[in-house]
Design a protein around this motif. Structure first.
Motif, mmCIF file in Angstrom:
data_model
loop_
_atom_site.group_PDB
_atom_site.id
_atom_site.type_symbol
_atom_site.label_atom_id
_atom_site.label_comp_id
_atom_site.label_asym_id
_atom_site.label_seq_id
_atom_site.Cartn_x
_atom_site.Cartn_y
_atom_site.Cartn_z
ATOM 1 N N LYS A 35 6.067 -2.790 -3.895
ATOM 2 C CA LYS A 35 5.515 -2.269 -2.872
ATOM 3 C C LYS A 35 5.004 -3.111 -1.924
ATOM 4 O O LYS A 35 4.875 -4.298 -2.540
ATOM 5 C CB LYS A 35 3.925 -1.608 -3.648
ATOM 6 N N ILE A 89 2.438 -4.296 1.158
ATOM 7 C CA ILE A 89 0.985 -4.458 1.768
ATOM 8 C C ILE A 89 1.139 -4.901 2.961
ATOM 9 O O ILE A 89 1.465 -6.183 3.134
ATOM 10 C CB ILE A 89 -0.027 -4.650 0.674
ATOM 11 N N ARG A 90 0.507 -4.271 4.133
ATOM 12 C CA ARG A 90 0.513 -5.018 5.341
ATOM 13 C C ARG A 90 -0.746 -5.720 5.475
ATOM 14 O O ARG A 90 -1.793 -5.119 5.407
ATOM 15 C CB ARG A 90 0.760 -3.885 6.552
ATOM 16 N N ASN A 127 -10.805 -0.062 -2.155
ATOM 17 C CA ASN A 127 -9.640 -0.133 -1.472
ATOM 18 C C ASN A 127 -9.220 -1.417 -1.776
ATOM 19 O O ASN A 127 -7.900 -2.026 -1.901
ATOM 20 C CB ASN A 127 -9.552 0.448 -0.035
ATOM 21 N N GLY A 169 -5.979 -3.242 -3.607
ATOM 22 C CA GLY A 169 -4.940 -4.053 -2.724
ATOM 23 C C GLY A 169 -4.693 -5.310 -3.606
ATOM 24 O O GLY A 169 -3.396 -5.613 -3.725
ATOM 25 N N ASP A 227 -5.026 -3.554 9.465
ATOM 26 C CA ASP A 227 -4.214 -3.716 8.055
ATOM 27 C C ASP A 227 -4.468 -2.892 7.193
ATOM 28 O O ASP A 227 -5.339 -1.940 7.214
ATOM 29 C CB ASP A 227 -4.008 -5.235 7.693
ATOM 30 N N PHE A 228 -4.110 -2.986 5.954
ATOM 31 C CA PHE A 228 -4.447 -2.119 4.646
ATOM 32 C C PHE A 228 -5.887 -2.342 4.306
ATOM 33 O O PHE A 228 -6.470 -1.245 4.090
ATOM 34 C CB PHE A 228 -3.484 -2.928 3.631
ATOM 35 N N GLY A 254 -7.926 -0.500 6.891
ATOM 36 C CA GLY A 254 -7.945 0.949 7.018
ATOM 37 C C GLY A 254 -8.891 1.610 6.347
ATOM 38 O O GLY A 254 -9.284 2.972 6.571
#
Ligand code: SF4
Length: 136
Positions: A3, A5-6, A30, A34, A51-52, A55
């Protein structure tokens, strides 16, 4: 495939000291998820802006940081500094492990220039690695 992740610049550094405390449980859960993915081998895609982690942040509006007046500009300056210190670039893919390996050598500069005026320092000071690095 792993995966991806930004993450923005300062999130390549600060979450290494995360201990579960954040703005609210949605944000913290979250971020925890992450970090779990990153530690499990997810690839970090370095980006600019929200970013993630942002968010699920209650301070993000229209993809801009509204933590306090001027936050968007200050956060982007932090992002740029983190990216420069870590010797990476926006658009690069790296692993969390590669970033973690760089933290000890850049931490003194980061601590001296950023942590002193960060509202989260009391939380980071509960992390044993932060305490160890900040003592030099
Ligand atoms: S004190 Fe603030 S700037 Fe320093 S590592 Fe913690 S969150 Fe990042």
């Amino acid at each position: 495939m792993n995966k991806s992740i930004r993450l923005r610049g300062h999130h390549l550094i600060c979450p290494h000291f995360f201990r579960g405390e954040g703005y609210d449980h949605v944000f913290s859960d979250n971020l925890m998820e992450g970090i779990r993915l990153l530690e499990g081998g997810a690839i970090v895609e370095i980006i600019e802006g929200g970013d993630f982690i942002c968010g699920k942040c209650p301070k993000l509006e229209n993809n801009e940081c509204h933590y306090a007046e001027g936050s968007e500009r200050i956060i982007r300056q932090m992002d740029a500094k983190a990216i420069r210190l870590l010797g990476v670039r926006v658009g690069m893919n790296v692993t969390w492990e590669e970033l973690a390996a760089k933290i000890p050598s850049i931490f003194a500069t980061w601590y001296n220039e950023e942590c002193g005026h960060c509202d989260w320092i009391a939380v980071c000071k509960k992390h044993e690695m932060f305490v160890k690095f900040s003592r030099g």
